[in-house]
Design a protein around this motif. Structure first.
Motif, PDB file in Angstrom:
ATOM      1  N   UNK A 123       0.802  -1.093   0.113  1.00  0.00           N
ATOM      2  CA  UNK A 123       0.036   0.341  -0.121  1.00  0.00           C
ATOM      3  C   UNK A 123       0.683   1.490   0.416  1.00  0.00           C
ATOM      4  N   UNK A 124       2.108   0.861   0.660  1.00  0.00           N
ATOM      5  CA  UNK A 124       2.842   2.692   1.034  1.00  0.00           C
ATOM      6  C   UNK A 124       4.134   2.170   0.655  1.00  0.00           C
ATOM      7  N   UNK A 125       4.242   1.595  -0.722  1.00  0.00           N
ATOM      8  CA  UNK A 125       5.964   1.422  -1.350  1.00  0.00           C
ATOM      9  C   UNK A 125       6.772   2.108  -1.386  1.00  0.00           C
ATOM     10  N   UNK A 126       8.043   1.991  -0.925  1.00  0.00           N
ATOM     11  CA  UNK A 126       8.944   3.128  -0.943  1.00  0.00           C
ATOM     12  C   UNK A 126       9.404   3.603  -2.181  1.00  0.00           C
ATOM     13  N   UNK A 127       9.078   3.518  -3.110  1.00  0.00           N
ATOM     14  CA  UNK A 127       9.011   4.199  -4.456  1.00  0.00           C
ATOM     15  C   UNK A 127       7.681   4.363  -5.045  1.00  0.00           C
ATOM     16  N   UNK A 128       6.712   4.767  -4.969  1.00  0.00           N
ATOM     17  CA  UNK A 128       5.166   5.205  -5.216  1.00  0.00           C
ATOM     18  C   UNK A 128       5.408   4.708  -7.385  1.00  0.00           C
ATOM     19  N   UNK A 129       4.004   4.071  -7.320  1.00  0.00           N
ATOM     20  CA  UNK A 129       4.791   3.878  -9.140  1.00  0.00           C
ATOM     21  C   UNK A 129       4.386   5.999  -9.569  1.00  0.00           C
ATOM     22  N   UNK A 130       5.149   5.661 -11.001  1.00  0.00           N
ATOM     23  CA  UNK A 130       5.711   7.075 -11.220  1.00  0.00           C
ATOM     24  C   UNK A 130       5.681   8.561 -10.933  1.00  0.00           C
ATOM     25  N   UNK A 131       5.947   7.951  -9.504  1.00  0.00           N
ATOM     26  CA  UNK A 131       6.647   9.354  -8.455  1.00  0.00           C
ATOM     27  C   UNK A 131       5.665  10.139  -8.147  1.00  0.00           C
ATOM     28  N   UNK A 132       4.590   9.243  -7.669  1.00  0.00           N
ATOM     29  CA  UNK A 132       3.592   9.555  -7.079  1.00  0.00           C
ATOM     30  C   UNK A 132       3.718   9.848  -5.352  1.00  0.00           C
ATOM     31  N   UNK A 133       3.080   9.953  -4.753  1.00  0.00           N
ATOM     32  CA  UNK A 133       3.081  10.082  -3.133  1.00  0.00           C
ATOM     33  C   UNK A 133       2.370   9.255  -2.180  1.00  0.00           C
ATOM     34  N   UNK A 134       2.382   8.539  -1.385  1.00  0.00           N
ATOM     35  CA  UNK A 134       1.349   7.662  -1.162  1.00  0.00           C
ATOM     36  C   UNK A 134       0.574   8.311   0.227  1.00  0.00           C
ATOM     37  N   UNK A 135      -0.279   7.861   0.443  1.00  0.00           N
ATOM     38  CA  UNK A 135      -1.290   9.136   1.179  1.00  0.00           C
ATOM     39  C   UNK A 135      -2.429   7.837   1.432  1.00  0.00           C
ATOM     40  N   UNK A 136      -3.014   7.840   3.188  1.00  0.00           N
ATOM     41  CA  UNK A 136      -3.681   7.415   3.968  1.00  0.00           C
ATOM     42  C   UNK A 136      -4.391   8.269   4.290  1.00  0.00           C
ATOM     43  N   UNK A 137      -6.213   7.687   3.936  1.00  0.00           N
ATOM     44  CA  UNK A 137      -7.263   8.421   4.794  1.00  0.00           C
ATOM     45  C   UNK A 137      -8.003   7.745   5.541  1.00  0.00           C
ATOM     46  N   UNK A 138      -8.338   7.988   6.474  1.00  0.00           N
ATOM     47  CA  UNK A 138      -8.900   7.559   7.889  1.00  0.00           C
ATOM     48  C   UNK A 138     -10.156   7.789   8.115  1.00  0.00           C
ATOM     49  N   UNK A 139     -11.273   7.051   8.161  1.00  0.00           N
ATOM     50  CA  UNK A 139     -12.048   7.785   8.500  1.00  0.00           C
ATOM     51  C   UNK A 139     -12.910   7.320  10.149  1.00  0.00           C
ATOM     52  N   UNK A 140     -12.211   6.301  10.526  1.00  0.00           N
ATOM     53  CA  UNK A 140     -12.869   5.520  11.359  1.00  0.00           C
ATOM     54  C   UNK A 140     -11.011   5.202  12.524  1.00  0.00           C
ATOM     55  N   UNK A 141     -11.242   4.913  13.390  1.00  0.00           N
ATOM     56  CA  UNK A 141     -10.375   4.773  13.931  1.00  0.00           C
ATOM     57  C   UNK A 141      -9.006   3.199  13.892  1.00  0.00           C
ATOM     58  N   UNK A 142      -8.457   3.462  13.703  1.00  0.00           N
ATOM     59  CA  UNK A 142      -7.008   2.487  13.133  1.00  0.00           C
ATOM     60  C   UNK A 142      -7.781   0.969  13.509  1.00  0.00           C
ATOM     61  N   UNK A 143      -7.393   0.677  14.430  1.00  0.00           N
ATOM     62  CA  UNK A 143      -8.704  -0.390  15.696  1.00  0.00           C
ATOM     63  C   UNK A 143      -9.782  -1.092  15.425  1.00  0.00           C
ATOM     64  N   UNK A 144     -10.782  -0.283  14.687  1.00  0.00           N
ATOM     65  CA  UNK A 144     -12.102   0.096  14.720  1.00  0.00           C
ATOM     66  C   UNK A 144     -12.651  -1.733  13.850  1.00  0.00           C
TER      67      UNK A 144
END
Length: 427
Positions: free
Chosen positions: A26-47
């Motif tokens: 999900x969050x590779x060291x080198x994202x494809x096409x020179x993009x940035x990986x970013x996660x958006x969460x709308x709940x607790x991680x442990x939900x």
């Protein structure tokens, strides 16, 4: 035309450019096409998994690239539990006329007026005549459920483009950034902001089918902007409106995957169930979406509609019966005529019935319903809705004192006369 994926809270993956979406990490060291990986969460991680909402985005620029300190916007009429008016809500029924659209250029966000709020939600109205040009918006306070009443809209979001017309709803999750374009000259409608995510209600004895179907909810295909310029990002945070300058469009997500995304639903696809012989079913059978609370059997918000349908019950009073309710009801009318109020409650109007505030049909509707022959009737031209909450709705200063408020609303019941006849029965 926008492309959509069907399903409600299902897992979606989509890319606007081939190869943008990584297939393993999900969050590779080198994202494809020179993009940035970013996660958006709308709940607790442990939900729990069924309540855990996230999206992985692969962006041209990360969201941390704000260019200025936030500026507080003080001239607005947005309110909620964090930003209150110093007015008291009287324990009586209220109703408002539809908002008129001003000649001054206003977009959906700048036109917002809050009517009511409580500890878990708020109801806003919009009345716009202009598209958002170089501005974008997000709410950090809750999910926004848009109910379109006049004018089609194009929602350009981080996750893709959604186009919606009158009779459709659009839900934008908390934190998702977007811009709204008008597809017609003017646009007007209602917004319910909920601190809790919306779910489909359980069907219980209804069984496997009926009400809203998962496959009719549509999520957008990935689409992105790669634009630099002088842009503004508005944020609603703790009831206040803030403005930040940004040098690029925030809609630069090239690919994403997850179960957190904006979606739309066409209310015409709702499959109502109803009584087919006698008596009157409760309005809960018309629930489209529900934001549950911790109290079993009650909701922070139920989004309920009263759509076109056949009414066939015999030997009963067909309109909504007179009642007092522990739930709080904020209603609106999208089109046609509402069967309990043939006068005064018109397209674009709103009404409020708080806990234990008695309500029901006016005299004309009561008389008609009490005397007419009960043949099957097709309610064709009607679409009303209700934001029902377990918490009382607090009115804003605007709602309480606005010229839109129908100060004579209570008179719609004053002509009701008793026909009681006391009969002495000999023992």
């Amino acid at each position: 035309m926008p492309v959509y994926h069907s399903g409600f809270h299902s897992y979606v993956e989509t890319e606007a450019l081939n190869g943008a979406l990584p297939k393993e990490q999900n969050s590779p060291q080198h994202p494809n096409l020179g993009l940035f990986a970013e996660q958006v969460n709308n709940s607790a991680f442990t939900a729990p998994r069924s309540e855990n909402f996230k999206a992985w985005q692969y962006r041209i620029r990360p969201s941390v690239l704000h260019c200025s300190e936030p500026e507080l916007i003080t001239q607005h009429l947005i309110r909620d539990i964090h930003h209150k008016d110093s007015v008291l809500t009287p324990p009586t029924q209220m109703r408002w006329n539809a908002r008129e659209i001003t000649e001054e250029k206003v977009d959906v966000i700048s036109s917002l007026v809050t009517m009511v709020y409580n500890s878990v939600a708020a109801v806003h109205l919009y009345a716009a005549n202009s598209s958002m040009d170089k501005s974008y918006f997000y709410s950090a306070d809750g999910d926004w459920l848009y109910v379109l009443e006049e004018g089609a809209l194009r929602f350009k979001t981080e996750m893709g483009i959604i186009e919606a017309s009158v009779g459709e709803i659009v839900v934008i999750p908390r934190g998702i950034r977007y811009q709204i374009e008008l597809l017609e000259d003017v646009a007007r409608g209602y917004i319910c902001e909920s601190q809790q995510a919306f779910y489909l209600p359980e069907r219980g004895p209804i069984g496997a089918n009926g009400l809203a179907e998962e496959r009719h909810f549509l999520a957008p295909d990935a689409s992105f902007e790669n634009k630099e310029g002088d842009f503004s990002l508005y944020a609603k945070f703790q009831g206040q409106l803030w403005k930040m300058k940004i040098p690029y469009s925030p809609l630069d997500v090239v690919a994403w995957h997850g179960n957190l995304y904006p979606y739309k639903y066409n209310l015409k696809l709702f499959s109502p169930v109803n009584a087919v012989l006698k008596d009157h079913s409760d309005p809960s059978i018309f629930t489209v979406l529900s934001a549950p609370s911790l109290s079993k059997g009650t909701a922070n918000i139920d989004f309920v509609i009263f759509p076109p349908r056949w009414v066939v019950a015999e030997g009963t009073f067909r309109p909504p019966y007179y009642h007092r309710n522990i739930m709080s009801e904020f209603m609106g009318l999208i089109q046609g005529q509402y069967d309990a109020k043939e006068e005064g409650f018109l397209k674009g109007c709103s009404s409020l019935h708080n806990p234990m505030s008695a309500h029901g049909p006016d005299m004309d509707v009561y008389t008609k319903a009490s005397n007419e022959e009960l043949k099957p009737v097709r309610y064709k031209d009607t679409l009303a809705f209700m934001f029902e909450s377990k918490e009382p709705w607090q009115v804003t200063n605007f709602a309480l004192n606005s010229v839109l408020r129908q100060k004579d609303y209570l008179t719609c019941w004053q002509s009701l006369e008793t026909s009681f006849k006391e009969v002495v029965v000999e023992k």
